[in-house]
Write an enzyme that holds these catalytic residues in place. Sequence first.
Site, mmCIF file in Angstrom:
data_model
loop_
_atom_site.group_PDB
_atom_site.id
_atom_site.type_symbol
_atom_site.label_atom_id
_atom_site.label_comp_id
_atom_site.label_asym_id
_atom_site.label_seq_id
_atom_site.Cartn_x
_atom_site.Cartn_y
_atom_site.Cartn_z
ATOM 1 N N TYR A 1 -34.370 -4.268 -13.850
ATOM 2 C CA TYR A 1 -33.752 -2.960 -13.644
ATOM 3 C C TYR A 1 -32.793 -2.590 -14.770
ATOM 4 O O TYR A 1 -32.366 -1.461 -14.864
ATOM 5 C CB TYR A 1 -32.991 -2.977 -12.322
ATOM 6 C CG TYR A 1 -32.579 -1.605 -11.827
ATOM 7 C CD1 TYR A 1 -33.525 -0.689 -11.410
ATOM 8 C CD2 TYR A 1 -31.241 -1.237 -11.766
ATOM 9 C CE1 TYR A 1 -33.157 0.557 -10.941
ATOM 10 C CE2 TYR A 1 -30.859 0.011 -11.298
ATOM 11 C CZ TYR A 1 -31.824 0.901 -10.883
ATOM 12 O OH TYR A 1 -31.461 2.131 -10.421
ATOM 13 N N LYS B 1 -45.658 -19.988 -7.132
ATOM 14 C CA LYS B 1 -45.041 -20.252 -8.426
ATOM 15 C C LYS B 1 -43.804 -21.138 -8.313
ATOM 16 O O LYS B 1 -43.618 -22.076 -9.079
ATOM 17 C CB LYS B 1 -44.683 -18.924 -9.092
ATOM 18 C CG LYS B 1 -44.149 -19.031 -10.505
ATOM 19 C CD LYS B 1 -43.891 -17.656 -11.089
ATOM 20 C CE LYS B 1 -43.334 -17.742 -12.495
ATOM 21 N NZ LYS B 1 -43.039 -16.407 -13.059
ATOM 22 N N HIS C 1 -38.107 -13.650 -6.132
ATOM 23 C CA HIS C 1 -37.418 -14.061 -7.354
ATOM 24 C C HIS C 1 -36.526 -15.262 -7.043
ATOM 25 O O HIS C 1 -35.898 -15.325 -5.990
ATOM 26 C CB HIS C 1 -36.545 -12.929 -7.901
ATOM 27 C CG HIS C 1 -37.324 -11.889 -8.646
ATOM 28 N ND1 HIS C 1 -36.887 -10.597 -8.835
ATOM 29 C CD2 HIS C 1 -38.535 -11.960 -9.272
ATOM 30 C CE1 HIS C 1 -37.777 -9.922 -9.529
ATOM 31 N NE2 HIS C 1 -38.780 -10.723 -9.802
ATOM 32 N N ARG D 1 -47.367 -10.756 -6.427
ATOM 33 C CA ARG D 1 -48.081 -11.078 -7.663
ATOM 34 C C ARG D 1 -49.588 -11.012 -7.417
ATOM 35 O O ARG D 1 -50.061 -11.160 -6.292
ATOM 36 C CB ARG D 1 -47.697 -12.478 -8.142
ATOM 37 C CG ARG D 1 -46.209 -12.665 -8.430
ATOM 38 C CD ARG D 1 -45.901 -14.123 -8.757
ATOM 39 N NE ARG D 1 -44.512 -14.327 -9.108
ATOM 40 C CZ ARG D 1 -43.552 -14.644 -8.219
ATOM 41 N NH1 ARG D 1 -43.865 -14.797 -6.933
ATOM 42 N NH2 ARG D 1 -42.305 -14.837 -8.611
ATOM 43 N N ARG E 1 -45.355 -4.838 -9.680
ATOM 44 C CA ARG E 1 -44.285 -5.695 -9.135
ATOM 45 C C ARG E 1 -42.927 -5.187 -9.617
ATOM 46 O O ARG E 1 -41.969 -5.104 -8.849
ATOM 47 C CB ARG E 1 -44.534 -7.134 -9.582
ATOM 48 C CG ARG E 1 -43.491 -8.162 -9.151
ATOM 49 C CD ARG E 1 -44.025 -9.553 -9.457
ATOM 50 N NE ARG E 1 -43.002 -10.575 -9.357
ATOM 51 C CZ ARG E 1 -42.595 -11.121 -8.228
ATOM 52 N NH1 ARG E 1 -43.105 -10.725 -7.077
ATOM 53 N NH2 ARG E 1 -41.670 -12.061 -8.218
#
Length: 225
Positions: A205, A95, A195, A57, A172
């Site tokens: 995707y 995050k 993730h 990120r 990303r």
Amino acid sequence: MREELIMRNVATLVQVKTPKYRINRGLELEDAKKLLRESQNDRLHALYVLALYLGMRRAELLGLRWSDVDLEEGTLQIIQTLQRVKGELQFVPTKTETSERTVPLPGICVRALVTHLAQQQREQAEATAWMDSGLVFTSTIGTPIEPDNLRRSWHVLRKAIGHPETRFHDLRHSCVSLLLDIGVPPHIVARIVGHSDTRVTMGIYAHASVEEQREALAKLEDHLE
């Protein structure tokens, strides 16, 4: 309820819809290669290499310190981010817990970082005043990079590769799609990019092109004949 002042938490009755995010798969393979070529002369070339290869990120890249990078072992730790909070640039935790991670560096990332370090050392030697922030990606005087300044750099590059509307964050998504395209298992991809759930990984995707769908159905047709 914890203080036993009320018998029921009425907030649990609120129904919240699952938010929908605009997801873009990012750059296709040839455009990603073109970005790497076009950014060669950009002083932040290594940043774009890490964004494409590791799916980092923007805040993770800007908060990356040299102490988090082991060029000999070829690893990189992502443990903090740089963000503007209440009008000031601040270092804050990643995050989520899964966003804090150690990632192995492919050779191209190591080489890009080695070149970037040499460039940064030259800038330090030539600067009349240098602030040693310890960050990998800094301004020409060593200070943290303003997120808006990175945006200006990116806008020049995205125009050069013919994608004037592509967001930096889409790099990303490009990383995720390219890894999945070459058969990397979703749980490995999720670990690389940080993730929290493979469903997030596959959500990026899921937006397959018509040609990809056509190819998949053609394979099924051959299999059933």
